[in-house]
Design a protein around this motif. Structure first.
Motif, PDB file in Angstrom:
ATOM      1  N   VAL A 179      27.714  43.591  52.991  1.00  0.00           N
ATOM      2  CA  VAL A 179      27.227  42.292  53.464  1.00  0.00           C
ATOM      3  C   VAL A 179      27.588  41.186  52.466  1.00  0.00           C
ATOM      4  CG1 VAL A 179      25.182  40.966  54.109  1.00  0.00           C
ATOM      5  CG2 VAL A 179      25.345  43.376  54.731  1.00  0.00           C
ATOM      6  N   PHE A 180      27.486  41.494  51.176  1.00  0.00           N
ATOM      7  CA  PHE A 180      27.837  40.520  50.143  1.00  0.00           C
ATOM      8  C   PHE A 180      29.295  40.090  50.280  1.00  0.00           C
ATOM      9  CE2 PHE A 180      29.187  39.728  45.637  1.00  0.00           C
ATOM     10  CZ  PHE A 180      28.477  38.545  45.455  1.00  0.00           C
ATOM     11  N   LEU A 181      30.185  41.048  50.484  1.00  0.00           N
ATOM     12  CA  LEU A 181      31.609  40.733  50.636  1.00  0.00           C
ATOM     13  C   LEU A 181      31.869  39.952  51.917  1.00  0.00           C
ATOM     14  CD1 LEU A 181      33.355  44.005  49.377  1.00  0.00           C
ATOM     15  CD2 LEU A 181      33.084  41.824  48.181  1.00  0.00           C
ATOM     16  N   GLN A 182      31.109  40.234  52.973  1.00  0.00           N
ATOM     17  CA  GLN A 182      31.254  39.467  54.204  1.00  0.00           C
ATOM     18  C   GLN A 182      30.912  38.002  53.959  1.00  0.00           C
ATOM     19  OE1 GLN A 182      28.643  41.595  56.871  1.00  0.00           O
ATOM     20  NE2 GLN A 182      30.244  43.006  57.555  1.00  0.00           N
ATOM     21  N   GLN A 183      29.881  37.763  53.168  1.00  0.00           N
ATOM     22  CA  GLN A 183      29.497  36.382  52.851  1.00  0.00           C
ATOM     23  C   GLN A 183      30.575  35.690  52.020  1.00  0.00           C
ATOM     24  OE1 GLN A 183      25.596  36.405  51.038  1.00  0.00           O
ATOM     25  NE2 GLN A 183      24.569  36.741  52.990  1.00  0.00           N
ATOM     26  N   LEU A 184      31.110  36.397  51.035  1.00  0.00           N
ATOM     27  CA  LEU A 184      32.177  35.812  50.222  1.00  0.00           C
ATOM     28  C   LEU A 184      33.399  35.501  51.074  1.00  0.00           C
ATOM     29  CD1 LEU A 184      32.103  37.967  46.942  1.00  0.00           C
ATOM     30  CD2 LEU A 184      30.816  35.894  47.491  1.00  0.00           C
ATOM     31  N   SER A 185      33.754  36.429  51.960  1.00  0.00           N
ATOM     32  CA  SER A 185      34.941  36.258  52.802  1.00  0.00           C
ATOM     33  C   SER A 185      34.783  35.073  53.740  1.00  0.00           C
ATOM     34  CB  SER A 185      35.207  37.540  53.602  1.00  0.00           C
ATOM     35  OG  SER A 185      35.473  38.632  52.731  1.00  0.00           O
ATOM     36  N   MET A 186      33.554  34.833  54.218  1.00  0.00           N
ATOM     37  CA  MET A 186      33.313  33.677  55.075  1.00  0.00           C
ATOM     38  C   MET A 186      33.552  32.372  54.329  1.00  0.00           C
ATOM     39  SD  MET A 186      29.931  34.833  57.248  1.00  0.00           S
ATOM     40  CE  MET A 186      29.753  33.193  57.970  1.00  0.00           C
ATOM     41  N   GLN A 187      33.245  32.366  53.025  1.00  0.00           N
ATOM     42  CA  GLN A 187      33.470  31.169  52.227  1.00  0.00           C
ATOM     43  C   GLN A 187      34.958  30.867  52.082  1.00  0.00           C
ATOM     44  OE1 GLN A 187      30.855  29.288  51.065  1.00  0.00           O
ATOM     45  NE2 GLN A 187      29.564  30.728  52.168  1.00  0.00           N
ATOM     46  N   VAL A 188      35.769  31.925  52.010  1.00  0.00           N
ATOM     47  CA  VAL A 188      37.207  31.771  51.787  1.00  0.00           C
ATOM     48  C   VAL A 188      37.969  31.617  53.095  1.00  0.00           C
ATOM     49  CG1 VAL A 188      39.259  32.871  50.768  1.00  0.00           C
ATOM     50  CG2 VAL A 188      37.033  33.085  49.646  1.00  0.00           C
ATOM     51  N   GLY A 189      37.454  32.249  54.154  1.00  0.00           N
ATOM     52  CA  GLY A 189      38.154  32.210  55.433  1.00  0.00           C
ATOM     53  C   GLY A 189      39.036  33.405  55.669  1.00  0.00           C
ATOM     54  N   ARG A 190      38.956  34.394  54.804  1.00  0.00           N
ATOM     55  CA  ARG A 190      39.712  35.642  54.969  1.00  0.00           C
ATOM     56  C   ARG A 190      39.001  36.742  54.192  1.00  0.00           C
ATOM     57  NH1 ARG A 190      42.589  36.826  50.325  1.00  0.00           N
ATOM     58  NH2 ARG A 190      42.869  35.089  48.857  1.00  0.00           N
ATOM     59  N   GLN A 191      39.390  37.983  54.477  1.00  0.00           N
ATOM     60  CA  GLN A 191      38.755  39.105  53.804  1.00  0.00           C
ATOM     61  C   GLN A 191      39.168  39.136  52.329  1.00  0.00           C
ATOM     62  OE1 GLN A 191      36.608  41.039  55.603  1.00  0.00           O
ATOM     63  NE2 GLN A 191      35.970  41.958  53.666  1.00  0.00           N
ATOM     64  N   GLU A 218      38.728  39.477  43.867  1.00  0.00           N
ATOM     65  CA  GLU A 218      39.574  38.389  44.358  1.00  0.00           C
ATOM     66  C   GLU A 218      38.792  37.089  44.437  1.00  0.00           C
ATOM     67  OE1 GLU A 218      42.778  40.620  47.302  1.00  0.00           O
ATOM     68  OE2 GLU A 218      40.730  40.262  48.008  1.00  0.00           O
ATOM     69  N   PHE A 219      37.541  37.166  44.887  1.00  0.00           N
ATOM     70  CA  PHE A 219      36.712  35.963  44.964  1.00  0.00           C
ATOM     71  C   PHE A 219      36.466  35.404  43.567  1.00  0.00           C
ATOM     72  CE2 PHE A 219      32.713  33.593  45.369  1.00  0.00           C
ATOM     73  CZ  PHE A 219      33.006  32.795  46.460  1.00  0.00           C
ATOM     74  N   ALA A 220      36.242  36.307  42.612  1.00  0.00           N
ATOM     75  CA  ALA A 220      36.022  35.873  41.229  1.00  0.00           C
ATOM     76  C   ALA A 220      37.248  35.139  40.689  1.00  0.00           C
ATOM     77  CB  ALA A 220      35.694  37.074  40.354  1.00  0.00           C
ATOM     78  N   GLU A 221      38.436  35.615  41.042  1.00  0.00           N
ATOM     79  CA  GLU A 221      39.672  34.957  40.607  1.00  0.00           C
ATOM     80  C   GLU A 221      39.791  33.563  41.212  1.00  0.00           C
ATOM     81  OE1 GLU A 221      42.978  37.433  41.517  1.00  0.00           O
ATOM     82  OE2 GLU A 221      42.406  39.034  40.130  1.00  0.00           O
ATOM     83  N   ILE A 222      39.432  33.444  42.496  1.00  0.00           N
ATOM     84  CA  ILE A 222      39.480  32.141  43.164  1.00  0.00           C
ATOM     85  C   ILE A 222      38.519  31.164  42.490  1.00  0.00           C
ATOM     86  CG2 ILE A 222      38.977  30.921  45.318  1.00  0.00           C
ATOM     87  CD1 ILE A 222      39.847  33.491  46.788  1.00  0.00           C
ATOM     88  N   ILE A 223      37.307  31.639  42.203  1.00  0.00           N
ATOM     89  CA  ILE A 223      36.302  30.790  41.545  1.00  0.00           C
ATOM     90  C   ILE A 223      36.786  30.373  40.157  1.00  0.00           C
ATOM     91  CG2 ILE A 223      33.980  30.758  40.557  1.00  0.00           C
ATOM     92  CD1 ILE A 223      34.143  30.489  43.622  1.00  0.00           C
ATOM     93  N   LYS A 224      37.377  31.306  39.433  1.00  0.00           N
ATOM     94  CA  LYS A 224      37.870  31.018  38.089  1.00  0.00           C
ATOM     95  C   LYS A 224      38.961  29.961  38.127  1.00  0.00           C
ATOM     96  CE  LYS A 224      38.094  31.858  33.630  1.00  0.00           C
ATOM     97  NZ  LYS A 224      36.971  31.550  32.716  1.00  0.00           N
ATOM     98  N   SER A 225      39.868  30.082  39.090  1.00  0.00           N
ATOM     99  CA  SER A 225      40.988  29.132  39.172  1.00  0.00           C
ATOM    100  C   SER A 225      40.520  27.744  39.598  1.00  0.00           C
ATOM    101  CB  SER A 225      42.052  29.641  40.150  1.00  0.00           C
ATOM    102  OG  SER A 225      41.538  29.695  41.477  1.00  0.00           O
ATOM    103  N   GLN A 226      39.469  27.680  40.426  1.00  0.00           N
ATOM    104  CA  GLN A 226      39.024  26.398  40.965  1.00  0.00           C
ATOM    105  C   GLN A 226      37.958  25.717  40.110  1.00  0.00           C
ATOM    106  OE1 GLN A 226      37.838  26.915  45.056  1.00  0.00           O
ATOM    107  NE2 GLN A 226      39.924  27.331  45.752  1.00  0.00           N
ATOM    108  N   THR A 227      37.140  26.503  39.422  1.00  0.00           N
ATOM    109  CA  THR A 227      36.012  25.919  38.674  1.00  0.00           C
ATOM    110  C   THR A 227      36.021  26.262  37.191  1.00  0.00           C
ATOM    111  OG1 THR A 227      34.525  27.809  39.022  1.00  0.00           O
ATOM    112  CG2 THR A 227      34.619  26.142  40.770  1.00  0.00           C
TER     113      THR A 227
END
Length: 381
Positions: free
Chosen positions: A118-130, A135-144
């Motif tokens: 469920v946690f990964l489903q929530q993260l994927s909804m934020q990004v728009g893809r699975q 991977e989400f941590a990398e996106i957050i690191k690059s953006q913030t």
């Protein structure tokens, strides 16, 4: 405003409430445990306001209530809460613990794998893809430039581990209440009269803009610009010469991974022009093309692109029997039914939650340490 029925955020019924519902389910919106400033108030903050003891003894301290109130204030534009509102927030926290303890007593539990899913489903909804957690941590690191833990603490007041615990409780509560009141919740569906009445009152909202279905091919430049250009040109020429079909280009993209190709449904709007990286004039030109038109190759900063116009749909008012979106099967009637039924089921769920929480709130299960004027004095901050 903060009655028991306001315990969950899962179904935001959009009634113009000045404050959002107290959260247990769905969005990343609630918090239970994070540090608060100590100082002169440290000792007072640690005193229990109530002890829930249905299954085990758990205290709710003034510190925990301050934490919850502060979070809700942030979510509501730093709106100051009255003493009465703070007391109602405290009652909701008691209800949370009662329901969680009752669920635990019944033997209901979740595995770490279920919670992570469920946690990964929530993260994927934020990004728009699975995406994975890494991977989400990398996106957050690059953006913030923040770690995932720091990002979670900044946005929801909890570390990843704390949030997963919170999420686990949310899921348990939902499953537990729904299992006990499944007939009341599942049976709450919109009637034909309600659906048609909603359409009649909101008819002006059901409008289809000018739309077009295009087939877009994008070949990233990567490390070899000329190879990418050559690949894009070959696909374009083969498509024009009918050596390639749209379906084969789309199928090959799945295996090839060096380009993307597929259908896009776009509207004649500034927003869609921006999403496609086009000017308004370019989008107008696209909509002026006939079905079957295939563009020339276009070079952007990062890739090569071309598109073909596959279908066009003129703007129109949608009748109740029209599909909501071209190339789909969901009609306006079904769309309204789904949304109204979801709203009614949300109301039924909150009513069931309210009913169940009341049944658990007995002197044997809850010891309110502070009441009356003594509680009012503590909450007057």
């Amino acid at each position: 405003m903060f009655a028991r029925a306001h315990l969950l955020r899962a179904h935001n019924l959009k009634r113009g409430m000045k404050m959002k519902r107290l959260a247990l389910v769905a969005a990343i919106v609630s918090t239970m445990f994070f540090s608060f400033a100590s100082g002169a108030f440290a000792q007072a903050d640690l005193q229990p306001l109530a002890v829930v003891k249905l299954n085990k003894s758990e205290s709710i301290t003034l510190k925990q209530l301050r934490t919850r109130v502060e979070l809700y204030q942030k979510q509501n534009n730093n709106q100051a809460f009255s003493v009465e509102q703070k007391k109602q927030i405290l009652e909701s926290m008691i209800d949370e613990k009662l329901i969680i303890q009752s669920a635990q007593k019944s033997g209901l539990s979740l595995t770490e794998t279920q919670v992570n899913k469920v946690f990964l489903q929530q993260l994927s909804m934020q990004v728009g893809r699975q995406v994975s957690e890494a991977e989400f941590a990398e996106i957050i690191k690059s953006q913030t430039n923040l770690s995932l833990d720091d990002f979670m603490k900044k946005t929801v007041g909890m570390s990843v581990a704390e949030y997963k615990t919170h999420l686990k409780n949310q899921i348990i509560i939902r499953q537990y209440v729904e299992s006990m009141y499944k007939d009341e919740i599942g049976g709450a569906t919109a009637t034909d009269a309600e659906i048609r009445n909603f359409y009649d009152l909101n008819k002006a909202s059901f409008v289809q803009n000018d739309m077009a279905k295009i087939f877009l091919v994008v070949v990233p430049k990567g490390n070899d610009v000329e190879a990418a250009r050559s690949k894009a040109n070959k696909m374009l020429n083969d498509l024009k010469d009918k050596k390639l079909s749209y379906e084969s280009i789309k199928a090959n993209a799945t295996a090839d991974k060096t380009y993307q190709g597929g259908d896009l449904l776009i509207q004649k709007s500034v927003q869609h022009a921006q999403q496609l990286g086009m000017s308004a004039a370019d989008l107008n030109e696209l909509f002026g093309k006939s079905v079957g038109f295939i563009s020339n190759l276009t070079e952007t900063k990062n890739d090569f692109q071309f598109y073909a116009v596959r279908q066009k749909y003129p703007a129109k008012m949608l009748s109740i029997s029209d599909v909501v979106q071209p190339d789909t099967t969901i009609t306006v009637y079904e769309y309204i039914k789904q949304n109204l039924s979801s709203q009614k089921q949300g109301e039924a769920f909150l009513a069931a939650l309210n009913k169940f929480a009341k049944s658990l709130d007995t002197p044997e299960n809850v010891d309110r340490k502070k009441t009356g004027d003594a509680l009012d004095k503590l909450l007057n901050w």
